[in-house]
Motif scaffolding. Structure first.
Motif, PDB file in Angstrom:
ATOM      1  N   ARG A 100      23.428  28.569  -4.889  1.00  0.00           N
ATOM      2  CA  ARG A 100      22.297  27.637  -4.944  1.00  0.00           C
ATOM      3  C   ARG A 100      21.003  28.307  -4.490  1.00  0.00           C
ATOM      4  O   ARG A 100      19.942  28.092  -5.076  1.00  0.00           O
ATOM      5  CB  ARG A 100      22.572  26.405  -4.088  1.00  0.00           C
ATOM      6  CG  ARG A 100      23.572  25.465  -4.702  1.00  0.00           C
ATOM      7  CD  ARG A 100      23.799  24.264  -3.782  1.00  0.00           C
ATOM      8  NE  ARG A 100      24.933  23.496  -4.207  1.00  0.00           N
ATOM      9  CZ  ARG A 100      24.850  22.420  -4.969  1.00  0.00           C
ATOM     10  NH1 ARG A 100      23.683  22.013  -5.377  1.00  0.00           N
ATOM     11  NH2 ARG A 100      25.927  21.765  -5.310  1.00  0.00           N
ATOM     12  N   GLU A 101      21.093  29.124  -3.438  1.00  0.00           N
ATOM     13  CA  GLU A 101      19.903  29.840  -2.973  1.00  0.00           C
ATOM     14  C   GLU A 101      19.400  30.796  -4.048  1.00  0.00           C
ATOM     15  O   GLU A 101      18.193  30.908  -4.269  1.00  0.00           O
ATOM     16  CB  GLU A 101      20.202  30.599  -1.683  1.00  0.00           C
ATOM     17  CG  GLU A 101      20.304  29.723  -0.462  1.00  0.00           C
ATOM     18  CD  GLU A 101      20.668  30.507   0.784  1.00  0.00           C
ATOM     19  OE1 GLU A 101      20.845  31.742   0.691  1.00  0.00           O
ATOM     20  OE2 GLU A 101      20.782  29.883   1.850  1.00  0.00           O
ATOM     21  N   GLN A 102      20.328  31.482  -4.716  1.00  0.00           N
ATOM     22  CA  GLN A 102      19.926  32.406  -5.771  1.00  0.00           C
ATOM     23  C   GLN A 102      19.294  31.631  -6.936  1.00  0.00           C
ATOM     24  O   GLN A 102      18.268  32.058  -7.478  1.00  0.00           O
ATOM     25  CB  GLN A 102      21.136  33.206  -6.256  1.00  0.00           C
ATOM     26  CG  GLN A 102      20.779  34.306  -7.213  1.00  0.00           C
ATOM     27  CD  GLN A 102      21.996  35.137  -7.591  1.00  0.00           C
ATOM     28  OE1 GLN A 102      23.125  34.755  -7.311  1.00  0.00           O
ATOM     29  NE2 GLN A 102      21.750  36.264  -8.212  1.00  0.00           N
ATOM     30  N   ASN A 103      19.888  30.498  -7.320  1.00  0.00           N
ATOM     31  CA  ASN A 103      19.296  29.674  -8.379  1.00  0.00           C
ATOM     32  C   ASN A 103      17.922  29.162  -7.963  1.00  0.00           C
ATOM     33  O   ASN A 103      17.006  29.117  -8.782  1.00  0.00           O
ATOM     34  CB  ASN A 103      20.214  28.498  -8.718  1.00  0.00           C
ATOM     35  CG  ASN A 103      21.446  28.931  -9.473  1.00  0.00           C
ATOM     36  OD1 ASN A 103      21.485  30.017 -10.040  1.00  0.00           O
ATOM     37  ND2 ASN A 103      22.458  28.096  -9.464  1.00  0.00           N
ATOM     38  N   TYR A 104      17.796  28.794  -6.712  1.00  0.00           N
ATOM     39  CA  TYR A 104      16.515  28.317  -6.208  1.00  0.00           C
ATOM     40  C   TYR A 104      15.469  29.423  -6.282  1.00  0.00           C
ATOM     41  O   TYR A 104      14.337  29.177  -6.712  1.00  0.00           O
ATOM     42  CB  TYR A 104      16.694  27.822  -4.767  1.00  0.00           C
ATOM     43  CG  TYR A 104      15.432  27.379  -4.100  1.00  0.00           C
ATOM     44  CD1 TYR A 104      14.812  26.189  -4.458  1.00  0.00           C
ATOM     45  CD2 TYR A 104      14.834  28.158  -3.110  1.00  0.00           C
ATOM     46  CE1 TYR A 104      13.646  25.780  -3.853  1.00  0.00           C
ATOM     47  CE2 TYR A 104      13.667  27.757  -2.503  1.00  0.00           C
ATOM     48  CZ  TYR A 104      13.076  26.574  -2.867  1.00  0.00           C
ATOM     49  OH  TYR A 104      11.923  26.178  -2.268  1.00  0.00           O
ATOM     50  N   GLN A 105      15.850  30.634  -5.871  1.00  0.00           N
ATOM     51  CA  GLN A 105      14.913  31.766  -5.930  1.00  0.00           C
ATOM     52  C   GLN A 105      14.516  32.063  -7.374  1.00  0.00           C
ATOM     53  O   GLN A 105      13.345  32.316  -7.666  1.00  0.00           O
ATOM     54  CB  GLN A 105      15.527  33.013  -5.277  1.00  0.00           C
ATOM     55  CG  GLN A 105      15.700  32.901  -3.788  1.00  0.00           C
ATOM     56  CD  GLN A 105      14.383  32.718  -3.065  1.00  0.00           C
ATOM     57  OE1 GLN A 105      13.351  33.227  -3.485  1.00  0.00           O
ATOM     58  NE2 GLN A 105      14.402  31.946  -1.986  1.00  0.00           N
ATOM     59  N   THR A 106      15.477  32.013  -8.290  1.00  0.00           N
ATOM     60  CA  THR A 106      15.180  32.240  -9.705  1.00  0.00           C
ATOM     61  C   THR A 106      14.239  31.160 -10.218  1.00  0.00           C
ATOM     62  O   THR A 106      13.286  31.461 -10.953  1.00  0.00           O
ATOM     63  CB  THR A 106      16.488  32.237 -10.521  1.00  0.00           C
ATOM     64  OG1 THR A 106      17.379  33.204  -9.974  1.00  0.00           O
ATOM     65  CG2 THR A 106      16.232  32.558 -11.970  1.00  0.00           C
ATOM     66  N   PHE A 107      14.479  29.919  -9.827  1.00  0.00           N
ATOM     67  CA  PHE A 107      13.632  28.808 -10.247  1.00  0.00           C
ATOM     68  C   PHE A 107      12.209  28.991  -9.707  1.00  0.00           C
ATOM     69  O   PHE A 107      11.229  28.793 -10.438  1.00  0.00           O
ATOM     70  CB  PHE A 107      14.245  27.494  -9.752  1.00  0.00           C
ATOM     71  CG  PHE A 107      13.475  26.267 -10.129  1.00  0.00           C
ATOM     72  CD1 PHE A 107      13.430  25.846 -11.449  1.00  0.00           C
ATOM     73  CD2 PHE A 107      12.801  25.543  -9.165  1.00  0.00           C
ATOM     74  CE1 PHE A 107      12.720  24.712 -11.800  1.00  0.00           C
ATOM     75  CE2 PHE A 107      12.092  24.415  -9.509  1.00  0.00           C
ATOM     76  CZ  PHE A 107      12.046  23.999 -10.828  1.00  0.00           C
ATOM     77  N   GLN A 109      10.760  31.804  -8.877  1.00  0.00           N
ATOM     78  CA  GLN A 109      10.132  32.925  -9.579  1.00  0.00           C
ATOM     79  C   GLN A 109       9.661  32.503 -10.966  1.00  0.00           C
ATOM     80  O   GLN A 109       8.581  32.907 -11.414  1.00  0.00           O
ATOM     81  CB  GLN A 109      11.099  34.102  -9.679  1.00  0.00           C
ATOM     82  CG  GLN A 109      11.347  34.791  -8.356  1.00  0.00           C
ATOM     83  CD  GLN A 109      12.434  35.846  -8.439  1.00  0.00           C
ATOM     84  OE1 GLN A 109      13.100  35.987  -9.452  1.00  0.00           O
ATOM     85  NE2 GLN A 109      12.612  36.581  -7.349  1.00  0.00           N
ATOM     86  N   ALA A 110      10.458  31.683 -11.653  1.00  0.00           N
ATOM     87  CA  ALA A 110      10.053  31.200 -12.982  1.00  0.00           C
ATOM     88  C   ALA A 110       8.802  30.329 -12.880  1.00  0.00           C
ATOM     89  O   ALA A 110       7.888  30.442 -13.713  1.00  0.00           O
ATOM     90  CB  ALA A 110      11.196  30.420 -13.630  1.00  0.00           C
ATOM     91  N   HIS A 113       5.862  32.556 -12.266  1.00  0.00           N
ATOM     92  CA  HIS A 113       5.498  33.256 -13.495  1.00  0.00           C
ATOM     93  C   HIS A 113       4.703  32.328 -14.417  1.00  0.00           C
ATOM     94  O   HIS A 113       3.678  32.736 -14.988  1.00  0.00           O
ATOM     95  CB  HIS A 113       6.758  33.771 -14.190  1.00  0.00           C
ATOM     96  CG  HIS A 113       6.496  34.538 -15.443  1.00  0.00           C
ATOM     97  ND1 HIS A 113       5.880  35.768 -15.444  1.00  0.00           N
ATOM     98  CD2 HIS A 113       6.736  34.240 -16.740  1.00  0.00           C
ATOM     99  CE1 HIS A 113       5.753  36.189 -16.690  1.00  0.00           C
ATOM    100  NE2 HIS A 113       6.273  35.275 -17.496  1.00  0.00           N
TER     101      HIS A 113
END
Length: 180
Positions: A100-107, A109-110, A113
């Motif tokens: 979830r933390e990784q998905n949150y970080q990806t979200f 970053q998106a 961007h």
């Protein structure tokens, strides 16, 4: 939950609660009679029966003990299984939290961007609007100069005025369409 007194007082034969305690008290009394000089008052058949009952009571106590030991072992096995399951669930929760933390970080970053792209688009729009505003100002200035000159050609003035109207429409439509 049943409690067991660890430091039990000596048993008083007159205040005995259960049959086992009563037999134990009678056994102690008979043992006392054997040791003392009144050994002749002791009935050997009664002593044998009492010894047999005590042996039977000891066997039953051992069976109860073994049953309780099995129950305790089963409960201990259940506790071990639940502890193992809890450890596995904790590992799964930690993996899920990391995902979830990784998905949150990806979200995040998106989103960053997209915001950066929107900023660059907004800067381009602002630059284009400034350019159109400069064009409209230039056309309006030429119209003002043409009005001030007495020798202005009417066709050129009409053409400049139509160009200013077109430029103003383009500028306004661009301004209206670029608003969120």
């Amino acid at each position: 939950m049943q409690t067991v007194p660890i430091f039990r007082d000596f048993i008083n034969p007159n205040q005995v609660g259960g049959t086992r305690e009563a037999r134990l008290a009678r056994g102690v009394q008979r043992l006392g009679l054997l040791v003392t000089k009144n050994a002749g008052k002791l009935n050997p058949a009664a002593a044998m029966i009492d010894a047999g009952l005590s042996l039977l009571d000891a066997g039953l106590a051992y069976l109860r003990y073994s049953t309780e030991k099995r129950v305790t072992r089963a409960l201990q096995d259940q506790l071990d299984a639940l502890s193992h399951q809890l450890d596995n669930d904790l590992i799964i929760l930690q993996i899920d939290r990391k995902a979830r933390e990784q998905n949150y970080q990806t979200f995040i970053q998106a989103i960053d961007h997209r915001l950066q792209e929107n900023r660059s688009i907004a800067q381009q729009v602002h630059k284009t609007m400034r350019h159109y505003r400069d064009l409209v100002d230039g056309i309006l200035q030429q119209l003002e100069e043409a009005r001030c000159q007495q020798q202005t050609n009417l066709q050129e003035f009409v053409r400049l005025e139509a160009a200013s109207h077109r430029a103003m429409r383009v500028y306004l439509s661009f301004f209206v369409n670029s608003q969120p």
